[in-house]
Every structure is written in structure tokens, then in C-alpha cells.
Scaffold this motif. Structure first.
Motif, PDB file in Angstrom:
ATOM      1  N   ASN A 206       0.832  -1.195   0.000  1.00  0.00           N
ATOM      2  CA  ASN A 206       0.000   0.000   0.000  1.00  0.00           C
ATOM      3  C   ASN A 206       0.874   1.256   0.000  1.00  0.00           C
ATOM      4  N   VAL A 207       0.858   2.020  -1.089  1.00  0.00           N
ATOM      5  CA  VAL A 207       1.714   3.199  -1.184  1.00  0.00           C
ATOM      6  C   VAL A 207       1.303   4.282  -0.195  1.00  0.00           C
ATOM      7  N   VAL A 208       0.057   4.263   0.258  1.00  0.00           N
ATOM      8  CA  VAL A 208      -0.399   5.267   1.227  1.00  0.00           C
ATOM      9  C   VAL A 208       0.372   5.127   2.542  1.00  0.00           C
ATOM     10  N   ALA A 209       0.974   3.962   2.771  1.00  0.00           N
ATOM     11  CA  ALA A 209       1.772   3.753   3.982  1.00  0.00           C
ATOM     12  C   ALA A 209       2.932   4.725   4.057  1.00  0.00           C
ATOM     13  N   ALA A 210       3.498   5.097   2.904  1.00  0.00           N
ATOM     14  CA  ALA A 210       4.591   6.075   2.899  1.00  0.00           C
ATOM     15  C   ALA A 210       4.091   7.427   3.398  1.00  0.00           C
ATOM     16  N   TYR A 211       2.882   7.789   3.017  1.00  0.00           N
ATOM     17  CA  TYR A 211       2.260   9.024   3.511  1.00  0.00           C
ATOM     18  C   TYR A 211       2.124   8.958   5.033  1.00  0.00           C
ATOM     19  N   ARG A 212       1.600   7.846   5.532  1.00  0.00           N
ATOM     20  CA  ARG A 212       1.392   7.708   6.974  1.00  0.00           C
ATOM     21  C   ARG A 212       2.716   7.759   7.733  1.00  0.00           C
ATOM     22  N   ALA A 213       3.748   7.121   7.179  1.00  0.00           N
ATOM     23  CA  ALA A 213       5.053   7.109   7.841  1.00  0.00           C
ATOM     24  C   ALA A 213       5.607   8.523   7.966  1.00  0.00           C
ATOM     25  N   PHE A 214       5.510   9.310   6.904  1.00  0.00           N
ATOM     26  CA  PHE A 214       5.994  10.688   6.958  1.00  0.00           C
ATOM     27  C   PHE A 214       5.198  11.511   7.969  1.00  0.00           C
ATOM     28  N   ARG A 215       3.893  11.262   8.039  1.00  0.00           N
ATOM     29  CA  ARG A 215       3.091  12.012   8.998  1.00  0.00           C
ATOM     30  C   ARG A 215       3.495  11.658  10.438  1.00  0.00           C
ATOM     31  N   LYS A 216       3.811  10.400  10.685  1.00  0.00           N
ATOM     32  CA  LYS A 216       4.259  10.014  12.022  1.00  0.00           C
ATOM     33  C   LYS A 216       5.607  10.652  12.353  1.00  0.00           C
ATOM     34  N   LEU A 217       6.504  10.691  11.365  1.00  0.00           N
ATOM     35  CA  LEU A 217       7.799  11.323  11.601  1.00  0.00           C
ATOM     36  C   LEU A 217       7.623  12.804  11.885  1.00  0.00           C
ATOM     37  N   SER A 218       6.669  13.434  11.230  1.00  0.00           N
ATOM     38  CA  SER A 218       6.394  14.839  11.490  1.00  0.00           C
ATOM     39  C   SER A 218       5.903  15.048  12.924  1.00  0.00           C
ATOM     40  N   LEU A 219       5.034  14.159  13.378  1.00  0.00           N
ATOM     41  CA  LEU A 219       4.544  14.252  14.751  1.00  0.00           C
ATOM     42  C   LEU A 219       5.682  14.112  15.753  1.00  0.00           C
ATOM     43  N   LEU A 220       6.594  13.211  15.480  1.00  0.00           N
ATOM     44  CA  LEU A 220       7.729  13.002  16.373  1.00  0.00           C
ATOM     45  C   LEU A 220       8.664  14.199  16.391  1.00  0.00           C
ATOM     46  N   LEU A 234      15.051  12.939  16.703  1.00  0.00           N
ATOM     47  CA  LEU A 234      15.808  14.022  16.095  1.00  0.00           C
ATOM     48  C   LEU A 234      16.139  13.578  14.680  1.00  0.00           C
ATOM     49  N   SER A 235      15.683  14.320  13.709  1.00  0.00           N
ATOM     50  CA  SER A 235      15.806  13.872  12.325  1.00  0.00           C
ATOM     51  C   SER A 235      16.506  14.902  11.473  1.00  0.00           C
ATOM     52  N   SER A 236      17.370  14.418  10.561  1.00  0.00           N
ATOM     53  CA  SER A 236      18.010  15.305   9.592  1.00  0.00           C
ATOM     54  C   SER A 236      17.169  15.424   8.338  1.00  0.00           C
ATOM     55  N   HIS A 237      15.977  14.851   8.341  1.00  0.00           N
ATOM     56  CA  HIS A 237      15.100  14.868   7.183  1.00  0.00           C
ATOM     57  C   HIS A 237      13.965  15.852   7.425  1.00  0.00           C
ATOM     58  N   PRO A 238      14.098  17.071   6.938  1.00  0.00           N
ATOM     59  CA  PRO A 238      13.082  18.087   7.197  1.00  0.00           C
ATOM     60  C   PRO A 238      11.858  17.907   6.310  1.00  0.00           C
ATOM     61  N   ASP A 239      10.832  18.699   6.583  1.00  0.00           N
ATOM     62  CA  ASP A 239       9.650  18.798   5.727  1.00  0.00           C
ATOM     63  C   ASP A 239       8.927  17.467   5.548  1.00  0.00           C
ATOM     64  N   SER A 240       8.752  16.723   6.627  1.00  0.00           N
ATOM     65  CA  SER A 240       8.052  15.443   6.519  1.00  0.00           C
ATOM     66  C   SER A 240       6.625  15.623   6.022  1.00  0.00           C
ATOM     67  N   ASP A 241       5.953  16.695   6.465  1.00  0.00           N
ATOM     68  CA  ASP A 241       4.589  16.941   6.007  1.00  0.00           C
ATOM     69  C   ASP A 241       4.555  17.195   4.502  1.00  0.00           C
ATOM     70  N   LYS A 242       5.511  17.967   4.018  1.00  0.00           N
ATOM     71  CA  LYS A 242       5.572  18.263   2.583  1.00  0.00           C
ATOM     72  C   LYS A 242       5.823  16.982   1.793  1.00  0.00           C
ATOM     73  N   ARG A 243       6.676  16.126   2.314  1.00  0.00           N
ATOM     74  CA  ARG A 243       6.970  14.875   1.616  1.00  0.00           C
ATOM     75  C   ARG A 243       5.768  13.939   1.656  1.00  0.00           C
ATOM     76  N   ALA A 244       5.022  13.985   2.735  1.00  0.00           N
ATOM     77  CA  ALA A 244       3.783  13.203   2.801  1.00  0.00           C
ATOM     78  C   ALA A 244       2.806  13.671   1.727  1.00  0.00           C
ATOM     79  N   GLU A 245       2.719  14.977   1.536  1.00  0.00           N
ATOM     80  CA  GLU A 245       1.815  15.515   0.523  1.00  0.00           C
ATOM     81  C   GLU A 245       2.244  15.122  -0.885  1.00  0.00           C
ATOM     82  N   GLU A 246       3.546  14.997  -1.102  1.00  0.00           N
ATOM     83  CA  GLU A 246       4.038  14.545  -2.407  1.00  0.00           C
ATOM     84  C   GLU A 246       3.581  13.117  -2.685  1.00  0.00           C
ATOM     85  N   VAL A 247       3.639  12.273  -1.657  1.00  0.00           N
ATOM     86  CA  VAL A 247       3.156  10.892  -1.805  1.00  0.00           C
ATOM     87  C   VAL A 247       1.667  10.902  -2.116  1.00  0.00           C
ATOM     88  N   LYS A 248       0.922  11.700  -1.383  1.00  0.00           N
ATOM     89  CA  LYS A 248      -0.527  11.782  -1.598  1.00  0.00           C
ATOM     90  C   LYS A 248      -0.848  12.218  -3.019  1.00  0.00           C
TER      91      LYS A 248
END
Length: 272
Positions: A206-220, A234-248
């Protein structure tokens, strides 16, 4: 419970104490950029040094045994992926409190138990696919080169005439430290995201799982959803919400989008 101090994409162990090597990124980070372009560094060098670095990390962190629930879950999820895109893979779980995962040029995949505690099966697979993407795109080769330079304390002048040499035990630790602390460019992250999306499609996940994973990382990373028992990532990967939207957006364009509803961190571990 001890904690590995690392900063990556992703990657509270429950049911026991996790003993982990404590990394210090300061010295490695300060040396990592010196003369990195001068040393001749091949794919074979990256594979060999990655293997040595992972062997050092395996020896200095508690690994889930074959009967451990974390190992059984990872085997169930990922056991069929002995190879991916021509890359021979091996995988283990580190019983540590950091939320993380990584893949190396030699095909080693290491997943941290705390990541498994907060990600569903498909979410974990999307994260592993992302890390494999960094390997296939040779981003990890660049990271290993910089890590080697840091561990060997080379500057541009010394690197220009030196080939990759064997490292001491302490240097191996510094190299592993620097490799785990490596960050990738925005372009490299985008390309690894693309690889992960196609990895999910290729294997009918399910590709939507990538969206969910990014949203969880954003929450963290934002601290907006505090859950007892989980460490803030602590993540060196910024803009998790933006990346989730790209998946969507991509999933909607391909007719694969299914609204997951509200994404939240679990209140109990998903691996027990």
C-alpha cells in the motif's frame, strides 16, 4: 535503557534493557567535509568499508535474537526480500531506544526496535525501501567516503595521494559514527522517496503507507503528539509533512489514494 545518538531518516525498546554504544557525532562531523572529493573512492571501497562499519555496530549494539518478536516480525515482513534491484540484502534489529533505520552499500539493513514500535508493517516497508533507495542511488557511497575521511582524519592534501587503507578499531567506531550521522541533499532525499514509492508499487504494498510514515515522523519531530514510552526523534530529514503531501499527490494521480484518516502515534508498541 541506553540510547544511540544518531540522526537519520527515520530509526524505547520494551520488555528488557537495550544496551547500545553511545555515539559522539562532534569530532566526526567536524572532519567529514575535509578533502572528500580528493580521494579516489570506488564502489568496492564503499562496500568493503560499509561491511566493516556494520560489523563494528553489530558488535557494539544489542541485536534481537532469532526468537525475539522484533526479529520474527522483520523476517515475516522482509524475509522475501533477500535481493532487491540486484542488491543482496541482510537485515537485523537493534534493540535500542532511538527511532531509526539505515541501509549500507554492502546490502546491510538495520532497523531499530523503537521504529518498529510505532510503524505498521507497510509503513516499515516504505521506510526500508527509502533506505535501499539511498544505496541504489549511491548516496550511501558518498556518505561512506566522507565517514572514512573523518575517521582517518584526512584533509585534502593527504587524501589526494592516499588510497583507502585499513582502519583501527577506534577509527572503525568513528567511521560508523560519521556514517550514521550523514545527511543527504534535498535532491537525494526526493530521489530516495521516489524509489520507496516504486518499491511499494512493485511489490503490491500500500503506497499510502509512505504518507502515513511521513506524517508520524512529522509528529515526532515537531513534538506535537507526545506519547509516553517513546523518545522524540531528532531527524536530519526536514519537511516530513511536505513529503507526505508529495506521496498523496502521486497516489491520487495514479488512482491509488485511500484516505487513511487521522494519523497518530500508537500508545502501545506495535511489536510485542
Amino acid at each position: 535503557m541506553k540510547k544511540i545518538f544518531v540522526i537519520l531518516i527515520v530509526a524505547a525498546s520494551f520488555g528488557g534493557v537495550a544496551h547500545a554504544q553511545k555515539f559522539n557525532l562532534g569530532k566526526a562531523a567536524s572532519a567529514a567535509s575535509k578533502g572528500a572529493s580528493a580521494l579516489t573512492f570506488t564502489n568496492e571501497d564503499a562496500v568493503r568499508l560499509s561491511k566493516e562499519a556494520v560489523e563494528w555496530m553489530d558488535a557494539n549494539n544489542e541485536i534481537a535474537g532469532p526468537d525475539n518478536p522484533y526479529t520474527k516480525r522483520l523476517e515475516r515482513l522482509f524475509g522475501k526480500h533477500q535481493t532487491q534491484d540486484g542488491l543482496a540484502l541482510n537485515y537485523k534489529v537493534y534493540l535500542v531506544s532511538d527511532i531509526n533505520a539505515f541501509a549500507c552499500a554492502d546490502g546491510s539493513v538495520r532497523v531499530f526496535s523503537s521504529l518498529m514500535d510505532i510503524m505498521t508493517d507497510d509503513e516499515l516497508l516504505s521506510i526500508i525501501g527509502h533506505e535501499i533507495g539511498h544505496v541504489k542511488n549511491e548516496d550511501t557511497k558518498d556518505a561512506m567516503k566522507n565517514a572514512y575521511m573523518a575517521a582517518a582524519a584526512m584533509d585534502a592534501a593527504s587524501a589526494s595521494s592516499d588510497k583507502v587503507q585499513a582502519l583501527s578499531e577506534s577509527q572503525l567506531g568513528e567511521m560508523a559514527n560519521a556514517m550514521l550521522g550523514a545527511s543527504h541533499s534535498r535532491k537525494q532525499e526526493s530521489q530516495a522517496d521516489e524509489y520507496a514509492y516504486h518499491f511499494m508499487k512493485q511489490h503490491d504494498y500500500n503506497v499510502v503507507a509512505a504518507y502515513r510514515a511521513f506524517r508520524k515522523l512529522s509528529l515526532l519531530s515537531s513534538g506535537g503528539d507526545k506519547v509516553s514510552g517513546f523518545e522524540k526523534m531528532l531527524s536530519s530529514h526536514p519537511d516530513s509533512d511536505k513529503r507526505a503531501e508529495e506521496v498523496k499527490k502521486k497516489a491520487q494521480e495514479e488512482g491509488l489514494w485511500e484516505d487513511p484518516g487521522t494519523v497518530a502515534l500508537p500508545t502501545t508498541p506495535l511489536t510485542d
